[in-house]
Enzyme design. Structure first.
Site, PDB file in Angstrom:
ATOM      1  N   ASP A 176       0.902  -1.146   0.000  1.00  0.00           N
ATOM      2  CA  ASP A 176       0.000   0.000   0.000  1.00  0.00           C
ATOM      3  C   ASP A 176       0.937   1.191   0.000  1.00  0.00           C
ATOM      4  OD1 ASP A 176      -1.493   2.267   0.883  1.00  0.00           O
ATOM      5  OD2 ASP A 176      -3.069   0.891   1.522  1.00  0.00           O
ATOM      6  N   HIS A 177       1.077   1.833  -1.137  1.00  0.00           N
ATOM      7  CA  HIS A 177       2.174   2.805  -1.240  1.00  0.00           C
ATOM      8  C   HIS A 177       2.003   3.997  -0.291  1.00  0.00           C
ATOM      9  CE1 HIS A 177      -0.406   5.063  -4.031  1.00  0.00           C
ATOM     10  NE2 HIS A 177       0.402   6.079  -3.878  1.00  0.00           N
ATOM     11  N   HIS A 239      -5.738   2.949   1.103  1.00  0.00           N
ATOM     12  CA  HIS A 239      -4.926   4.098   1.514  1.00  0.00           C
ATOM     13  C   HIS A 239      -5.515   4.868   2.701  1.00  0.00           C
ATOM     14  CE1 HIS A 239      -2.950   3.075  -2.117  1.00  0.00           C
ATOM     15  NE2 HIS A 239      -3.634   3.829  -2.944  1.00  0.00           N
TER      16      HIS A 239
HETATM   17  C1  BG6 Z   1      -3.518   4.784  -6.476  1.00  0.00           C
HETATM   18  C2  BG6 Z   1      -4.871   4.862  -7.104  1.00  0.00           C
HETATM   19  O1  BG6 Z   1      -3.424   3.668  -5.628  1.00  0.00           O
HETATM   20  O2  BG6 Z   1      -3.274   5.957  -5.741  1.00  0.00           O
HETATM   21  C3  BG6 Z   1      -4.984   6.079  -7.990  1.00  0.00           C
HETATM   22  O3  BG6 Z   1      -5.116   3.690  -7.869  1.00  0.00           O
HETATM   23  C4  BG6 Z   1      -4.610   7.317  -7.225  1.00  0.00           C
HETATM   24  O4  BG6 Z   1      -6.282   6.217  -8.535  1.00  0.00           O
HETATM   25  C5  BG6 Z   1      -3.277   7.133  -6.519  1.00  0.00           C
HETATM   26  O5  BG6 Z   1      -4.510   8.388  -8.142  1.00  0.00           O
HETATM   27  C6  BG6 Z   1      -2.960   8.300  -5.628  1.00  0.00           C
HETATM   28  O6  BG6 Z   1      -1.657   8.168  -5.153  1.00  0.00           O
HETATM   29  P1  BG6 Z   1      -0.790   9.432  -4.770  1.00  0.00           P
HETATM   30  O7  BG6 Z   1       0.482   8.836  -4.271  1.00  0.00           O
HETATM   31  O8  BG6 Z   1      -0.628  10.240  -6.019  1.00  0.00           O
HETATM   32  O9  BG6 Z   1      -1.567  10.153  -3.734  1.00  0.00           O
END
Ligand code: BG6
Length: 490
Positions: A176-177, A239
């Protein structure tokens, strides 16, 4: 921590994520000397490339690769990249993959990164296991699973079961980045390394908590994926619930993988299940419609490529929920996320209780200046504390001022990208910032009834909102009383 020699195998190697995030992350680790002496990346996908062609695609022609090393460095890094064309969905193709790994002659430690459509997770993990590539006798084997992890509770349970029949839980890294973001990790430090916040971090002093993740972009070229997903599955189930867990969890007894993951898990378990009435009243969904933003007309969601013209997929969600435990009893949590909002911002706002007795006249005449701690996850990473101060001059009039910290003021500090941090953790065998199987299931348990209600209950509206606005106005009604004006700060 120890960084062993290893090979990183990327399935889905010709895809967007590999080029945009994975290769740049590995390259940054390489330039910062975090990688061991012997390592290799083996890209795997169906397209036919030679090693040279693949290197050209992901290194020389990759516009996401920051030129933070010299040309020599890039050339040396390039040597570490290899490619293997195969039909990933064909179990019989894995014998030759195994031979290729042996030929690279680096070590028996492998990471398998599944950057493929989820429909391939089962066959890839099964086929790896069939040819002995989950066996740790001659070195560790780890498997990284990209989101989406399941489509609902049932499929997430199935996927966990399947993975666990081929790999053991400690070998499985569910990414989960958001957990890899520097400012997200800093939540642990803010809460548990400061004596001034933690005593206040509970129902006695906190009035409510607000978490926002707004994006200005629409679904871009991902309509095909997104239309089968929607904001609830794409952002909230993973997230935003992970952010909520870090904000609200109990102090772990130690800063270890199992202690921290246990606390996140406990938090998911204490989310109060939403009743059908709660879902109707406290969860608002929306879909952006065409609008003109700064002179440019952008399409509505249903006009996007890959999206059904009758789509009922939400691009916006706002919801209110409670955490049923000692610390948070009665404290509402509000979360919202949306595409095509006016600003890109992810932030957490802790709203503290008002003072028990108002002595002074507020500057604006509106009682809206209670203390707030604003944790800016991105962009403009930092933290801001709002507190009251006397307006200089006659009388005793009050206004609020900011105590503001910006990461960008840490002039020479390198701030790694989320994927960089997470890949390094996996190489080092640390899963603290990855989602554990039971926690993913607990998060789905909370979300699943909402998805089911949306499918079956015709009373639940899908609101349209013009692109470039803050979503359906009904979302404001989730917030009660005077806080309506200040929650959803933007
Ligand atoms: C991803 C989603 O996991 O996270 C995307 O699939 C979203 O739809 C993105 O845009 C948002 O990530 P960040 O790091 O740009 O906030």
């Amino acid at each position: 921590k120890q960084t062993d020699n290893h090979i990183l195998v990327i399935f889905g190697a010709s895809g967007d994520l590999t080029e945009r995030k994975l290769i740049p992350a590995i390259y940054n680790l390489y330039c910062r000397s975090f990688l061991p002496e012997k390592f290799a990346v083996l890209g795997v996908s169906r397209t036919k490339f030679t090693d040279e062609e693949y290197r050209k695609k992901v290194i020389l022609e990759n516009k996401h690769l920051k030129d933070n090393g010299s040309a020599d460095k890039q050339a040396a890094f390039s040597e570490k990249i290899h490619y293997h064309a195969m039909e990933t969905s064909d179990p019989n193709a894995y014998g030759s993959l195994k031979d290729r790994l042996t030929q690279l002659d680096i070590s028996g430690n492998y990471i398998f990164y599944l950057s493929t459509p989820p429909s391939l997770y089962e066959v890839v993990s099964r086929s790896l296991s069939n040819v002995g590539l989950s066996n740790e006798e001659d070195g560790w084997k780890r498997i990284i699973i990209e989101k989406p992890f399941g489509y609902d509770l049932k499929t997430a349970l199935e996927l966990n079961k399947q993975l666990l029949s081929y790999f053991a839980e400690p070998q499985i890294y569910r990414i989960d980045h958001y957990l890899g973001k520097e400012t997200v990790q800093n939540l642990l430090i803010t809460r548990f390394a400061n004596s001034i916040f933690e005593p206040l971090w509970n129902r006695n002093f906190i009035h409510h908590v607000e978490i926002t993740a707004a994006e200005t972009v629409g679904v871009e070229k991902r309509g095909g994926y997104y239309d089968g997903s929607g904001a609830m599955r794409d952002m909230i189930q993973n997230h935003l619930l992970q952010l909520a867990a870090l904000v609200a969890m109990e102090p772990p007894v130690q800063a270890t993988e199992s202690a921290i993951r246990n606390e996140r898990m406990k938090l998911f378990q204490s989310l109060r299940p939403l009743s059908p009435e709660d879902i109707e009243k406290n969860v608002i969904r929306g879909q952006y419609t065409s609008a003109t933003i700064h002179g440019e007309t952008v399409p509505g969601y249903r006009e996007e490529e890959g999206v059904s013209p009758e789509s009922r997929t939400e691009t916006y969600v706002a919801m209110k929920f409670f955490i049923d435990n000692w610390r948070w009893s009665g404290v509402p949590f509000y979360i919202r996320t949306g595409k095509r909002m006016p600003t890109r911002v992810t932030e957490i706002v802790i709203h503290f209780n008002p003072t028990p007795h108002h002595l002074f006249v507020k500057n604006t005449g509106v009682m809206n200046q209670d203390n707030m701690l604003i944790i800016r996850i991105q962009p403009d990473e930092g933290m801001l504390l709002k507190f009251a101060m006397k307006i200089p001059g006659e009388g005793l009039r009050v206004t609020d001022v900011d105590m503001d910290f910006h990461y960008k003021d840490l002039a020479d500090t390198y701030i790694p990208e989320a994927y960089e941090r997470l890949l390094l953790d996996c190489i080092q065998g640390d899963a603290t910032l990855y989602a554990r199987g039971d926690a993913v299931e607990a998060a789905w348990q909370f979300i699943d009834p909402i998805l089911k209600a949306w499918e079956t209950n015709p009373n639940i509206k899908m609101y349209g909102y013009p692109a470039g606005t803050w979503g359906p106005e009904n979302a404001d009604d989730l917030v009660e009383g005077k806080h309506k004006n200040i929650t959803w700060r933007y």
